[in-house]
Enzyme design. Structure first.
Site, PDB file in Angstrom:
ATOM      1  N   GLU A  79       0.889  -1.272   0.010  1.00  0.00           N
ATOM      2  CA  GLU A  79      -0.008  -0.023  -0.075  1.00  0.00           C
ATOM      3  C   GLU A  79       1.046   1.271  -0.041  1.00  0.00           C
ATOM      4  O   GLU A  79       0.447   2.532   0.241  1.00  0.00           O
ATOM      5  CB  GLU A  79      -1.082  -0.105   1.217  1.00  0.00           C
ATOM      6  CG  GLU A  79      -0.285  -0.119   2.569  1.00  0.00           C
ATOM      7  CD  GLU A  79      -1.351   0.004   3.650  1.00  0.00           C
ATOM      8  OE1 GLU A  79      -1.943   1.102   3.914  1.00  0.00           O
ATOM      9  OE2 GLU A  79      -1.496  -1.173   4.181  1.00  0.00           O
ATOM     10  N   CYS A 111      -3.501  -3.645   4.170  1.00  0.00           N
ATOM     11  CA  CYS A 111      -2.633  -4.499   4.961  1.00  0.00           C
ATOM     12  C   CYS A 111      -2.948  -5.874   4.309  1.00  0.00           C
ATOM     13  O   CYS A 111      -2.409  -6.971   4.764  1.00  0.00           O
ATOM     14  CB  CYS A 111      -2.678  -4.456   6.488  1.00  0.00           C
ATOM     15  SG  CYS A 111      -2.060  -3.230   6.858  1.00  0.00           S
ATOM     16  N   HIS A 233      -2.487 -10.134  11.922  1.00  0.00           N
ATOM     17  CA  HIS A 233      -2.012  -8.926  11.502  1.00  0.00           C
ATOM     18  C   HIS A 233      -1.805  -8.034  12.763  1.00  0.00           C
ATOM     19  O   HIS A 233      -2.566  -7.767  13.427  1.00  0.00           O
ATOM     20  CB  HIS A 233      -3.096  -8.168  10.348  1.00  0.00           C
ATOM     21  CG  HIS A 233      -2.726  -6.918   9.937  1.00  0.00           C
ATOM     22  ND1 HIS A 233      -1.429  -6.573   9.585  1.00  0.00           N
ATOM     23  CD2 HIS A 233      -3.254  -5.837  10.370  1.00  0.00           C
ATOM     24  CE1 HIS A 233      -1.484  -5.066   9.549  1.00  0.00           C
ATOM     25  NE2 HIS A 233      -2.697  -4.563  10.337  1.00  0.00           N
ATOM     26  N   ASN A 275       4.829  -1.757  12.717  1.00  0.00           N
ATOM     27  CA  ASN A 275       3.733  -2.421  11.551  1.00  0.00           C
ATOM     28  C   ASN A 275       4.502  -2.123  10.013  1.00  0.00           C
ATOM     29  O   ASN A 275       5.066  -1.041   9.620  1.00  0.00           O
ATOM     30  CB  ASN A 275       2.704  -1.242  11.378  1.00  0.00           C
ATOM     31  CG  ASN A 275       1.494  -1.816  10.886  1.00  0.00           C
ATOM     32  OD1 ASN A 275       1.472  -2.872  10.235  1.00  0.00           O
ATOM     33  ND2 ASN A 275       0.497  -0.996  10.706  1.00  0.00           N
ATOM     34  N   SER A 308      -7.312  -2.308   6.476  1.00  0.00           N
ATOM     35  CA  SER A 308      -8.439  -1.327   6.565  1.00  0.00           C
ATOM     36  C   SER A 308      -8.929  -0.955   5.411  1.00  0.00           C
ATOM     37  O   SER A 308      -8.662  -1.332   4.275  1.00  0.00           O
ATOM     38  CB  SER A 308      -7.604  -0.099   7.206  1.00  0.00           C
ATOM     39  OG  SER A 308      -7.374  -0.232   8.459  1.00  0.00           O
TER      40      SER A 308
END
Ligand code: HMG
Length: 401
Positions: A79, A111, A233, A275, A308
């Protein structure tokens, strides 16, 4: 036919920031970051690393000549891609010298991208059992200095070879998935930093998990007891724990303890990297496989992917006989062992140092970056990449074969 992960490796940049020191500078109690959020160190990417180089470095660590011949599909989940049109997969394909008779495509859904890529890879292998697919999940997570999301940034990539007769994990049983158009986290095309509704994103993550878990149980006829561990995740390591807690009471006390203990092990790498968006679930899987020395062959591992926007999916894999012999644990230990700490001031300077966005050219100092594959600059609107192990001089576009 068994289809699954034949090889799995990861790469993170050579620099990190200590979250305790960031907390002091931001005037918050260090425990908020280390316990409340659950992060110890945050990987920081130098300007000579982007999603393409991180992915290429991750794959370089695990591919041999036979893989490069057999891979006929490169699927790049990201992303934080570098081009609106050309896929990162094409660059990686060239930088690694993969068989030219291959497809190369980028996949996007926050993600969730690498999980979508895995599902596509499964279909490809089912139709072409002799071939292999390279799946990449690579990102640099940026929310901005002094923002609520700052403590949940990170950078890194996971590379996986998906094949028939896999040596690490075979995918088993159904998948349960769910999509809904929500605004919990997104990044408009004009912004290099993510927008986020933090609390809402946490709620949605848990809500998507409980929905797909319920659906999975019905489809698969399994319960928590059947799983040795569940990997999540991990936008930050407390997040998966919150989701697991939402369902854990379905299990007996001893199963609860096992799942919670194994969850802790599965967060070890993520706790020290941050992350990495698309690669995050697979970094957690890697952490479990490499850090839990008594994890038995044949164990069933649950996998929860969340991107998301949003898409969630729950699926599972079973560890293959002698899977440990096919991990790259030493390489990953070395990667963690040779990282260099930087100060908050250095991190802030690096965060602000961005590539030109007005079309001008730039040359970057790749000697300061120990990574084999680096971004050496931009020339005539084209990113210049170097594989130091192979290229004798700075190369551009597609002329390196
Ligand atoms: P915040 O408002 O800074 O933190 O934002 P908080 O006030 O909610 O505190 C966090 C936790 O620390 C709380 O624990 C506090 O109690 C605790 P919780 O109630 O949540 O269990 N705490 C302490 N603990 C110990 N000692 C202390 C202390 N002080 C406080 N002294 C937030 C946190 C995660 C919202 C923010 O960092 C953020 O917006 N991050 C980005 C969004 C995000 O990561 N969302 C996760 C779900 S969405 C997702 O996973 C997708 C994503 O990866 C993107 C994609 O798909 O592409 C993000």
């Amino acid at each position: 036919m068994e289809i699954g992960i034949d090889k799995i490796g990861f790469y993170a940049p050579h620099m990190y920031l200590d979250m305790n020191k960031l907390a002091v500078e931001r005037n918050v109690e260090p425990e908020k970051f280390t316990i409340g959020i659950g992060q110890e160190k945050m990987a920081i990417a130098p300007i000579t690393q982007d999603s393409v180089t991180l992915a290429a470095n991750a794959a370089l660590n695990i591919l041999d000549e036979e893989d490069k011949e057999k891979i006929d599909f490169v699927l790049f989940g990201t992303e934080t891609g570098i081009d609106h049109s050309k896929s990162g997969a094409v660059y990686v394909h060239r930088l690694l010298g993969i068989n030219p008779n291959a497809r190369a495509v980028e996949v996007k859904q926050a993600c969730y991208g690498a999980t979508a890529a895995i599902q596509m890879a499964k279909g490809h292998i089912a139709l072409n059992p002799e071939s292999k697919v390279l799946v990449l999940g690579s990102d640099i997570a940026r929310y901005g200095l002094k923002t609520g999301g700052e403590a949940t940034q990170g950078a890194g990539a996971v590379a996986m070879v998906i094949s028939a007769e896999p040596r690490v994990m075979r995918f088993e049983g159904p998948s349960a998935f769910y999509s809904d158009d929500i605004m919990d986290f997104w990044r408009p095309v004009y912004s290099d930093k993510a927008m986020v509704d933090g609390k809402f994103s946490n709620e949605q993550y848990i809500s998507f998990f409980t929905k797909v878990w319920k659906q999975y149980k019905e489809k698969a006829g399994l319960s928590l007891e059947d799983f040795e561990a569940i990997c999540f995740h991990l936008p930050y390591t407390k997040m998966g724990k919150k989701a697991l807690r939402a369902v854990i009471e379905e299990a007996s006390q001893s199963v609860q303890e096992r799942l919670m203990d194994n969850y802790q092990v599965s967060t070890e790498y993520n706790r020290n990297v941050g992350n990495i968006y698309t690669g995050s679930l697979y970094l957690s899987l890697l952490s479990l496989l490499e850090e839990k020395e008594d994890l038995a062959d044949g164990s069933l591992i649950g996998l929860f992917s969340y991107g998301s926007g949003a898409v969630g999916e729950f699926f599972a894999g079973r560890l293959q006989p002698n899977y440990r012999d096919h991990l790259f644990t030493e390489k990953h230990d070395e990667l963690f062992g040779t990282r260099k700490e930087i100060s908050v001031e250095e991190y802030e300077n690096m965060f602000e140092e961005t590539l030109p966005s007005d079309g001008s050219s730039i040359e970057l100092d790749i000697d300061a970056d120990p990574a084999p594959i680096c971004l050496s600059g931009i020339k005539e609107h084209s990113r210049q990449y170097v594989n130091k192990q192979r290229d004798v001089s700075t190369l551009s576009g597609g002329d390196s074969r």
